[in-house]
Write a protein that holds these residues in place. Sequence first.
Motif, PDB file in Angstrom:
ATOM      1  N   THR A 180       0.853  -1.192   0.000  1.00 46.78           N
ATOM      2  CA  THR A 180       0.000   0.000   0.000  1.00 46.78           C
ATOM      3  C   THR A 180       0.883   1.234   0.000  1.00 46.78           C
ATOM      4  O   THR A 180       1.859   1.305   0.755  1.00 46.78           O
ATOM      5  CB  THR A 180      -0.909   0.013   1.248  1.00 46.78           C
TER       6      THR A 180
ATOM      7  N   LYS B  63      -8.002  -6.280   3.793  1.00 45.51           N
ATOM      8  CA  LYS B  63      -7.584  -5.622   2.554  1.00 45.51           C
ATOM      9  C   LYS B  63      -8.259  -6.293   1.360  1.00 45.51           C
ATOM     10  O   LYS B  63      -8.690  -5.619   0.420  1.00 45.51           O
ATOM     11  CB  LYS B  63      -6.070  -5.683   2.385  1.00 45.51           C
TER      12      LYS B  63
ATOM     13  N   LEU C 102     -11.729  -5.043   1.037  1.00 42.97           N
ATOM     14  CA  LEU C 102     -11.674  -3.694   0.471  1.00 42.97           C
ATOM     15  C   LEU C 102     -11.476  -3.758  -1.057  1.00 42.97           C
ATOM     16  O   LEU C 102     -12.180  -3.100  -1.806  1.00 42.97           O
ATOM     17  CB  LEU C 102     -10.548  -2.902   1.127  1.00 42.97           C
TER      18      LEU C 102
ATOM     19  N   ILE D  31      -5.201   1.898   5.870  1.00 42.04           N
ATOM     20  CA  ILE D  31      -5.177   0.664   5.068  1.00 42.04           C
ATOM     21  C   ILE D  31      -4.014  -0.218   5.489  1.00 42.04           C
ATOM     22  O   ILE D  31      -4.149  -1.439   5.587  1.00 42.04           O
ATOM     23  CB  ILE D  31      -5.122   0.984   3.561  1.00 42.04           C
TER      24      ILE D  31
ATOM     25  N   ARG E 239      -5.476   7.930   5.116  1.00 40.75           N
ATOM     26  CA  ARG E 239      -6.099   6.715   4.578  1.00 40.75           C
ATOM     27  C   ARG E 239      -5.045   5.650   4.301  1.00 40.75           C
ATOM     28  O   ARG E 239      -5.280   4.453   4.549  1.00 40.75           O
ATOM     29  CB  ARG E 239      -6.873   7.057   3.311  1.00 40.75           C
TER      30      ARG E 239
END
Length: 81
Positions: free
Chosen positions: A16, A73, A76, A65, A61
Motif C-alpha cells: 500500500t 484488505k 476492500l 489501510i 487513509r
Amino acid sequence: MHFVYIVKCSDETYYTGYTNNIEKRLKAHNEGKGAKYTRARLPVRLIYQETYENKSEALKREYAIKQLTRSKKEVLIKSLT
C-alpha cells in the motif's frame, strides 16, 4: 490529485502506498526504483486505488489501510467489483 493505492506483488503480497502521480509511481515500482519492499517482488500490478483532494487525507487513509489485516484488505479490494 492524491492517490492511495494497493499493488499486488509477484509473490502475492500486497503493498500500500501514496502518490500524486499513479502512472509514474507504478512505472517506478516496476523499474525497481520504487519502495524497497517491492524491488524484490517484481512485477507489481495495481489492484486498488482511491483518490483524494488533499495530501493529508490521503496519507491518513494510507496509514489506515496499512493497519488492516490481509483478509480485510481483500474485502476492500473486492468492494470495487
